[in-house]
Design an enzyme around this catalytic site. Structure first.
Site, short mmCIF file in Angstrom:
data_model
loop_
_atom_site.label_atom_id
_atom_site.label_comp_id
_atom_site.label_asym_id
_atom_site.label_seq_id
_atom_site.Cartn_x
_atom_site.Cartn_y
_atom_site.Cartn_z
N ASP A 143 13.13 1.92 23.23
CA ASP A 143 12.07 2.57 24.00
C ASP A 143 12.00 4.03 23.57
O ASP A 143 12.99 4.61 23.11
CB ASP A 143 12.37 2.48 25.50
CG ASP A 143 12.22 1.07 26.06
OD1 ASP A 143 11.44 0.29 25.49
OD2 ASP A 143 12.87 0.76 27.07
N ASP A 163 5.84 -2.89 25.79
CA ASP A 163 5.76 -2.90 27.26
C ASP A 163 4.31 -2.70 27.72
O ASP A 163 3.84 -3.36 28.64
CB ASP A 163 6.63 -1.79 27.85
CG ASP A 163 8.11 -1.96 27.56
OD1 ASP A 163 8.54 -3.11 27.30
OD2 ASP A 163 8.83 -0.95 27.58
#
Length: 191
Positions: A143, A163
């Protein structure tokens, strides 16, 4: 023998009742799924090379609100379930099951005849492929987008483009589920 013929024709009749899936839906779905996954994986590689591993100083994008801050996530979306043993493998397996179901739903059951459903599930597939690749290759998801407003105590979990695609696809499915069913055509009474 006659029973087999009826049974086989019944199966054929069921297949004929499914909406035909145009080739353009296959192209649309796989372009979104593979193109989105490629975009996600490329951005992860570029940002992690540029910013560095987790713990490296963040790079500001929009003042002190949006920054590139690398992070490893063993959980699902926004770290949910990351504390579970074998969470990364469990979520990878769930992604694979979801991917098989999506392809079955769209192309075997014929739901890809709906363009918007194809788009929503193509985005979900893109996110699933991107994060599943990370889980299987690295044991975690990479991330890097961090949104926070320190003055009001807002600190959103660090995320990636996979995401985003998962969330946008899921919102699309919810909106599609709320749309009214099309009304059957009215027939004029015969005199």
């Amino acid at each position: 023998m006659a029973m087999e013929t009826r049974s086989q024709s019944g199966i054929q009749g069921d297949r004929d009742a499914r909406p035909a899936v145009p080739a353009s839906r296959w192209v649309l779905f796989w372009a979104l799924a593979l193109g989105g996954a490629a975009f996600d994986l490329t951005t992860k590689a570029v940002i992690f090379d540029w910013v560095g591993p987790p713990g490296s100083p963040a790079a500001s994008v929009v003042g002190e609100v949006v920054e590139l801050r690398t992070s490893y996530n063993t959980g699902a979306l926004w770290g949910i379930g990351g504390e579970l043993s074998f969470s990364s493998l469990m979520f990878a397996a769930l992604s694979i099951v979801a991917a098989v179901f999506i392809v079955y739903w769209l192309f075997v059951l014929g739901h890809a005849s709906d363009r918007w459903q194809t788009i929503a599930l193509g985005l979900i597939m893109a996110g699933a492929i991107g994060n599943c690749y990370d889980r299987l290759r690295f044991g975690h998801v990479r991330d890097f987008v961090h949104v926070h407003v320190d003055s009001i105590g807002f600190d959103f979990p660090i995320f990636n483009f996979a995401d985003n695609m998962l969330v946008i696809g899921a919102i699309g499915l919810m909106l599609l589920a709320m749309r009214p069913e099309p009304k059957p055509p009215e027939t004029s009474p015969e005199s």
